[in-house]
Design an enzyme around this catalytic site. Sequence first.
Site, PDB file in Angstrom:
ATOM      1  N   ASN A 107       0.869  -1.174   0.000  1.00  0.00           N
ATOM      2  CA  ASN A 107       0.000   0.000   0.000  1.00  0.00           C
ATOM      3  C   ASN A 107       0.906   1.224   0.000  1.00  0.00           C
ATOM      4  O   ASN A 107       1.474   1.569   1.027  1.00  0.00           O
ATOM      5  CB  ASN A 107      -0.904  -0.036   1.244  1.00  0.00           C
ATOM      6  CG  ASN A 107      -1.755   1.221   1.370  1.00  0.00           C
ATOM      7  OD1 ASN A 107      -1.765   2.057   0.465  1.00  0.00           O
ATOM      8  ND2 ASN A 107      -2.452   1.349   2.484  1.00  0.00           N
ATOM      9  N   LYS A 134       0.139   4.220  -0.314  1.00  0.00           N
ATOM     10  CA  LYS A 134      -0.516   5.398   0.290  1.00  0.00           C
ATOM     11  C   LYS A 134      -0.288   6.625  -0.604  1.00  0.00           C
ATOM     12  O   LYS A 134      -0.230   6.478  -1.826  1.00  0.00           O
ATOM     13  CB  LYS A 134      -0.021   5.596   1.724  1.00  0.00           C
ATOM     14  CG  LYS A 134      -0.238   4.324   2.566  1.00  0.00           C
ATOM     15  CD  LYS A 134      -0.061   4.525   4.044  1.00  0.00           C
ATOM     16  CE  LYS A 134      -0.264   3.189   4.759  1.00  0.00           C
ATOM     17  NZ  LYS A 134      -0.183   3.296   6.214  1.00  0.00           N
ATOM     18  N   HIS A 157      -9.610   1.162   5.021  1.00  0.00           N
ATOM     19  CA  HIS A 157      -8.337   1.389   5.718  1.00  0.00           C
ATOM     20  C   HIS A 157      -8.570   2.347   6.894  1.00  0.00           C
ATOM     21  O   HIS A 157      -9.381   3.268   6.791  1.00  0.00           O
ATOM     22  CB  HIS A 157      -7.309   1.971   4.746  1.00  0.00           C
ATOM     23  CG  HIS A 157      -5.919   1.926   5.292  1.00  0.00           C
ATOM     24  ND1 HIS A 157      -5.470   2.828   6.228  1.00  0.00           N
ATOM     25  CD2 HIS A 157      -4.896   1.068   5.080  1.00  0.00           C
ATOM     26  CE1 HIS A 157      -4.226   2.529   6.553  1.00  0.00           C
ATOM     27  NE2 HIS A 157      -3.854   1.459   5.870  1.00  0.00           N
ATOM     28  N   GLU A 177      -6.932   4.739   7.915  1.00  0.00           N
ATOM     29  CA  GLU A 177      -6.707   6.154   7.593  1.00  0.00           C
ATOM     30  C   GLU A 177      -7.944   6.760   6.935  1.00  0.00           C
ATOM     31  O   GLU A 177      -8.237   7.943   7.120  1.00  0.00           O
ATOM     32  CB  GLU A 177      -5.455   6.290   6.708  1.00  0.00           C
ATOM     33  CG  GLU A 177      -4.185   6.027   7.513  1.00  0.00           C
ATOM     34  CD  GLU A 177      -3.022   5.483   6.721  1.00  0.00           C
ATOM     35  OE1 GLU A 177      -3.044   5.519   5.474  1.00  0.00           O
ATOM     36  OE2 GLU A 177      -2.070   4.986   7.369  1.00  0.00           O
ATOM     37  N   GLU A 204      -5.241  -4.924  10.590  1.00  0.00           N
ATOM     38  CA  GLU A 204      -4.254  -3.870  10.804  1.00  0.00           C
ATOM     39  C   GLU A 204      -4.562  -3.128  12.101  1.00  0.00           C
ATOM     40  O   GLU A 204      -5.407  -2.224  12.102  1.00  0.00           O
ATOM     41  CB  GLU A 204      -4.290  -2.862   9.647  1.00  0.00           C
ATOM     42  CG  GLU A 204      -3.939  -3.452   8.302  1.00  0.00           C
ATOM     43  CD  GLU A 204      -3.391  -2.380   7.356  1.00  0.00           C
ATOM     44  OE1 GLU A 204      -2.336  -2.632   6.775  1.00  0.00           O
ATOM     45  OE2 GLU A 204      -4.003  -1.312   7.210  1.00  0.00           O
ATOM     46  N   GLY A 233       2.520   2.509  10.855  1.00  0.00           N
ATOM     47  CA  GLY A 233       3.468   3.614  10.736  1.00  0.00           C
ATOM     48  C   GLY A 233       4.170   3.974  12.030  1.00  0.00           C
ATOM     49  O   GLY A 233       4.789   5.034  12.132  1.00  0.00           O
ATOM     50  N   SER A 279       3.512  -1.895  10.369  1.00  0.00           N
ATOM     51  CA  SER A 279       4.963  -1.898  10.633  1.00  0.00           C
ATOM     52  C   SER A 279       5.630  -3.227  10.291  1.00  0.00           C
ATOM     53  O   SER A 279       6.542  -3.669  10.986  1.00  0.00           O
ATOM     54  CB  SER A 279       5.246  -1.503  12.089  1.00  0.00           C
ATOM     55  OG  SER A 279       4.842  -0.166  12.321  1.00  0.00           O
TER      56      SER A 279
HETATM   57  P1  13P Z   1       3.005   0.552   7.688  1.00  0.00           P
HETATM   58  O1  13P Z   1       3.548  -0.721   7.096  1.00  0.00           O
HETATM   59  O2  13P Z   1       3.700   1.775   7.181  1.00  0.00           O
HETATM   60  O3  13P Z   1       2.900   0.485   9.163  1.00  0.00           O
HETATM   61  O4  13P Z   1       1.506   0.703   7.128  1.00  0.00           O
HETATM   62  C1  13P Z   1       0.644  -0.374   7.201  1.00  0.00           C
HETATM   63  C2  13P Z   1      -0.568  -0.055   6.447  1.00  0.00           C
HETATM   64  O5  13P Z   1      -1.334   0.810   6.813  1.00  0.00           O
HETATM   65  C3  13P Z   1      -0.818  -0.809   5.204  1.00  0.00           C
HETATM   66  O6  13P Z   1      -2.112  -0.590   4.745  1.00  0.00           O
END
Ligand code: 13P
Length: 252
Positions: A9, A11, A94, A96, A166, A172, A211
């Site tokens: 992803n 982002k 997601h 976010e 997740e 992150g 992560s």
């Molecule tokens: P990170 O791997 O940067 O923690 O992000 C995970 C994520 O949100 C994947 O959708």
Amino acid sequence: MRKQFVAGNWKMNKTVHEAYDLAIELITGLRAVRETEVALCPPFVALTAVKSAIANTMIRLGAQNMHDQDRGAFTGEISPVMLAGLADYVILGHSERRQHFGESDAFINRKVLAALRHGLRPILCIGETLEQNERGETEAVLAQQLHAALTGVAAEDATNVVIAYEPVWAIGTGRAATADDAQQRCAFVRAQLRDLFGALAEEMRIQYGGSVTPANAPEILRQPDVDGALVGGASLKADDFIAIVRAAKGNL
Ligand code: 13P
């Protein structure tokens, strides 16, 4: 056996050119990988470029979001009709999107149904916040998000849905769930899927996300109910993402 599935992803990162270049780098490093399905999820504007980069490879393409309506006055949105035939997967729900854009379970459910209707495979993200985790509410939150998002999904579509567990506190932050916790939560998710879809739950893929790095991937991906990973930050670096894919079951 469930085919392991690792998705990147990206982002809101990479210009169109950068996305194309990263995809090209990944193709070389992933050529020998046969046992793991891999998908790249670049920003909308880079979908076409990445699609051309990965043409004639086994790598799949995913979008990061989608509206539930086919067309209309929704300025700035992208519809399932636009993604159908372009992407194979679409990340939905997601954290976010839930956090920063106020997406509700009901909206996410409509998106899941719309994606399936148009032949797109949802990667449905679920996960608890730190507060929910500390209050001991993790399983209740996962069950609620899962049941809400999958309402109305027909059994024949079940195996087209991928679940990404997740935990919000792991995204992150550099603080991944332990392999044991990832296994326990993914096993819980599978038990919920069994309630919804019976034996088909054994064929559905459940990813862990949050992560994931080349260092922690081998142990996390070895867990029996973890069928792959949804990778954020580490998917932006070719070497890291390749190492994570190689750590999936069957490649070592
Ligand atoms: P990170 O791997 O940067 O923690 O992000 C995970 C994520 O949100 C994947 O959708």
